[in-house]
Design an enzyme around this catalytic site. Sequence first.
Site, mmCIF file in Angstrom:
data_model
loop_
_atom_site.group_PDB
_atom_site.id
_atom_site.type_symbol
_atom_site.label_atom_id
_atom_site.label_comp_id
_atom_site.label_asym_id
_atom_site.label_seq_id
_atom_site.Cartn_x
_atom_site.Cartn_y
_atom_site.Cartn_z
ATOM 1 N N GLY A 78 46.778 -24.288 -18.971
ATOM 2 C CA GLY A 78 46.471 -25.705 -18.837
ATOM 3 C C GLY A 78 45.104 -26.060 -18.286
ATOM 4 O O GLY A 78 44.758 -27.227 -18.193
ATOM 5 N N HIS A 79 44.283 -25.071 -17.922
ATOM 6 C CA HIS A 79 42.988 -25.391 -17.288
ATOM 7 C C HIS A 79 41.870 -24.573 -17.902
ATOM 8 O O HIS A 79 41.573 -23.496 -17.398
ATOM 9 C CB HIS A 79 43.053 -25.124 -15.785
ATOM 10 N N MET A 80 41.250 -24.940 -18.812
ATOM 11 C CA MET A 80 41.344 -26.040 -19.746
ATOM 12 C C MET A 80 41.829 -25.457 -21.074
ATOM 13 O O MET A 80 41.358 -24.402 -21.468
ATOM 14 C CB MET A 80 39.982 -26.699 -19.971
ATOM 15 N N LEU A 122 39.146 -21.879 -17.532
ATOM 16 C CA LEU A 122 38.280 -21.483 -16.437
ATOM 17 C C LEU A 122 39.045 -21.637 -15.134
ATOM 18 O O LEU A 122 39.902 -22.509 -14.995
ATOM 19 C CB LEU A 122 36.978 -22.291 -16.429
#
Length: 171
Positions: free
Chosen positions: A65-67, A72
Amino acid sequence: MPPQTLYDFSSFDENKPLFSIDEIREINPQRFEMEQLSAILSVDREGHGLVGYKDITPNEFWVRGHMPGFPLMPGVVLCECAAQLAGFYARKFKLLGGDFLGFGGMEEVRFRSPVFIGDRLIIMARLHRMRAGQRAEFNFQGFVKDKMVYSGQMIGVPIHIERQTIAAVSD
């Protein structure tokens, strides 16, 4: 201009950890997705500091989920890595007492470059100031290869399980 490194890279060998993940687990309470250290490379008892690392894998809890499409490492997780490193030192060498070392605050945190899957994040921490039994302040830095990716200062405070349990029961 980034600050000078807390420890010279020639003072430790990335291929010869002093403490493995299993030995870290004997000291640090974090488990599963909250474990943010892979090994401890060097301990400086005179200067009250240490060097460790975290290998960033595709299995990190934040990857999905990031990103999405461009994972990252979140800054807050980078800070957690540094806190776990400082916490290892404080607990291993009994700086503050307590059952855990908790976050008391952070200052002057700077993110200089992203950290990605496949990176080895080298983390350095050194005690800056201490109030016996109350708080320990550490400077910290993180590197990928020889490039500083973040730095700052953190405050660690002792947390006592018994006191928290009593407070929770009396509420």
